[in-house]
Scaffold this active site. Structure first.
Site, PDB file in Angstrom:
ATOM      1  CG  ASN A   1      -9.205 -18.731 -19.726  1.00 55.27           C
ATOM      2  OD1 ASN A   1      -9.349 -18.367 -18.707  1.00 55.27           O
ATOM      3  ND2 ASN A   1      -8.560 -20.018 -20.087  1.00 55.27           N
ATOM      4  CD1 TRP A   2     -10.958 -11.899 -20.596  1.00 51.54           C
ATOM      5  CD2 TRP A   2     -11.403 -10.890 -19.309  1.00 51.54           C
ATOM      6  NE1 TRP A   2     -10.703 -11.546 -21.006  1.00 51.54           N
ATOM      7  CE2 TRP A   2     -11.621 -10.433 -20.157  1.00 51.54           C
ATOM      8  CE3 TRP A   2     -11.834 -10.021 -17.917  1.00 51.54           C
ATOM      9  CZ2 TRP A   2     -12.902  -9.464 -20.498  1.00 51.54           C
ATOM     10  CZ3 TRP A   2     -13.266  -9.346 -17.608  1.00 51.54           C
ATOM     11  CH2 TRP A   2     -13.623  -8.568 -19.478  1.00 51.54           C
ATOM     12  CE  LYS A   3      -5.218 -18.575 -20.047  1.00 50.14           C
ATOM     13  NZ  LYS A   3      -3.556 -19.503 -20.624  1.00 50.14           N
TER      14      LYS A   3
ATOM     15  CG  HIS B   1      -7.474 -24.404 -19.274  1.00 50.83           C
ATOM     16  ND1 HIS B   1      -5.974 -23.615 -18.866  1.00 50.83           N
ATOM     17  CD2 HIS B   1      -6.869 -23.278 -19.965  1.00 50.83           C
ATOM     18  CE1 HIS B   1      -5.528 -23.273 -19.374  1.00 50.83           C
ATOM     19  NE2 HIS B   1      -6.604 -22.973 -21.299  1.00 50.83           N
TER      20      HIS B   1
ATOM     21  CD  GLU C   1      -2.983 -21.540 -17.441  1.00 49.23           C
ATOM     22  OE1 GLU C   1      -4.088 -21.078 -17.257  1.00 49.23           O
ATOM     23  OE2 GLU C   1      -2.475 -21.522 -18.833  1.00 49.23           O
TER      24      GLU C   1
ATOM     25  CD  GLU D   1      -7.249 -24.255 -24.300  1.00 42.42           C
ATOM     26  OE1 GLU D   1      -7.028 -23.061 -24.704  1.00 42.42           O
ATOM     27  OE2 GLU D   1      -6.849 -24.402 -23.160  1.00 42.42           O
TER      28      GLU D   1
ATOM     29  N   GLY E   1      -0.622 -20.028 -23.920  1.00 42.56           N
ATOM     30  CA  GLY E   1       0.643 -19.039 -23.080  1.00 42.56           C
ATOM     31  C   GLY E   1       2.439 -18.621 -23.269  1.00 42.56           C
TER      32      GLY E   1
ATOM     33  CB  SER F   1      -0.136 -18.579 -28.618  1.00 40.10           C
ATOM     34  OG  SER F   1       1.144 -18.823 -27.599  1.00 40.10           O
TER      35      SER F   1
ATOM     36  N   GLY G   1      -7.062 -17.045 -24.963  1.00 33.99           N
ATOM     37  CA  GLY G   1      -6.453 -16.128 -23.738  1.00 33.99           C
ATOM     38  C   GLY G   1      -5.676 -15.268 -23.718  1.00 33.99           C
ATOM     39  N   GLY G   2      -4.715 -14.657 -22.894  1.00 35.89           N
ATOM     40  CA  GLY G   2      -3.800 -13.179 -23.243  1.00 35.89           C
ATOM     41  C   GLY G   2      -4.573 -12.139 -23.994  1.00 35.89           C
TER      42      GLY G   2
HETATM   43  P1  PGA Z   1      -3.115 -18.066 -24.311  1.00 34.62           P
HETATM   44  O1  PGA Z   1      -4.098 -18.919 -23.527  1.00 34.62           O
HETATM   45  O2  PGA Z   1      -4.005 -17.548 -25.143  1.00 34.62           O
HETATM   46  O3  PGA Z   1      -2.685 -16.832 -23.834  1.00 34.62           O
HETATM   47  O4  PGA Z   1      -1.738 -19.642 -24.807  1.00 34.62           O
HETATM   48  C1  PGA Z   1      -5.062 -19.925 -24.187  1.00 34.62           C
HETATM   49  C2  PGA Z   1      -5.731 -20.594 -22.882  1.00 34.62           C
HETATM   50  O5  PGA Z   1      -4.500 -21.444 -21.654  1.00 34.62           O
HETATM   51  O6  PGA Z   1      -7.172 -21.220 -22.707  1.00 34.62           O
END
Ligand code: PGA
Length: 260
Positions: free
Chosen positions: A9-11, A95, A97, A167, A173, A213, A234-235
């Site tokens: 997930n590159w956001k 998600h 976010e 999640e 994050g 994370s 994500g990251g």
């Molecule tokens: P993260 O994000 O790995 O940067 O914590 C995961 C996600 O939000 O899907």
């Protein structure tokens, strides 16, 4: 036996050049990987580029959100029909976010799940509690409710196609990882909820992932559990070396799983 899957997930990150470089490298790498599924969800402006790069490979490409309607006067939105039209296969929905910053509700996420299924897209349905809920000991109840609200009026043949991502918001994050043991407990509860609502057959098929994370130096703690079918990353998914290390962990886990 459920096949594990790692989803990037590159956001709202990356750019055209980096997306392409990553795509070509990952396509090459993926030729050696058949034991796990891989998916990449870039920002929508890079979606078609990546769909084209991953053509004739086993890497799935998808979007991080979409609207539930097929077309119309909804400025700024994209539809399931459009995602399907360019041959993307997967869509992240609900998600945290999206829930937090764009105020998406369980009801809207339910509509989006149905729209994705109708258009034969694989939905990655995200659930998870915030820190306050966890500290009050209410995480299982909270997540169970999100799962049931999201799956309202979805039949079992559709439900088994959904991927669920657990999640915990406090782990996204933040660098704060939810331990494998704790993640496994919630994921087992989610599987139990699916069994109660549908059947054992459906709960055996649904893939349930951990996210929050994930890094190559912590994910072996999670992926060793039988019930954790992969990760939403994500990251760490923005760095090719790191993401492929995480995929390798899942690809090599075969004989060491514990069913705690
Ligand atoms: P993260 O994000 O790995 O940067 O914590 C995961 C996600 O939000 O899907």
């Amino acid at each position: 036996m459920r096949k594990k899957i790692l989803i990037a997930n590159w956001k709202m990150n990356s750019n055209l050049t980096d997306s392409q470089d990553f795509g070509f490298k990952l396509k090459n790498y993926s030729k050696e990987i058949s034991s796990v599924d891989i998916a990449v969800c870039p920002p929508d402006v890079y979606l078609l580029t990546l769909v084209n790069i991953f053509k004739e490979s086993n890497v799935l490409v998808g979007t991080q959100n979409m609207y539930h309607k097929e077309e119309g006067a909804f400025t700024g939105e994209i539809s399931p029909k459009m995602v399907k039209d360019i041959n993307a296969q997967i869509v992240i929905l609900g998600h945290s976010e999206r829930r937090q910053y764009f105020k998406e509700t369980d009801g809207e996420i339910n509509l989006k799940l149905k729209a994705a299924l109708k258009h034969n897209l694989i939905p990655v349905f995200c659930v998870g509690e915030d820190l306050e809920t966890r500290e009050k000991g209410k995480a299982p109840e909270w997540v169970k409710n999100q799962v049931l609200e999201g799956l309202k009026d979805i039949n079992s043949s559709d439900a088994e196609k959904i991927i669920i991502a657990y999640e915990p918001i406090w782990a996204i994050g933040t660098g704060k990882i939810c331990s494998g043991e704790d993640a496994n407990k919630i994921i087992k509860m989610i599987r139990g909820t699916i069994k109660e609502k549908y059947s054992e057959k459906v709960s055996d098929k649904v893939r349930i992932l951990y996210g929050g994370s994930i890094k190559s130096d912590n994910f072996s703690e999670h992926i060793k559990y039988d019930d954790i079918d992969g990760g939403l990353v994500g990251g760490a998914s923005l760095k090719y070396d790191e993401f492929t290390k995480i995929i390798n962990l899942a690809a090599n886990i075969k004989n060491t799983k514990v069913n705690a």
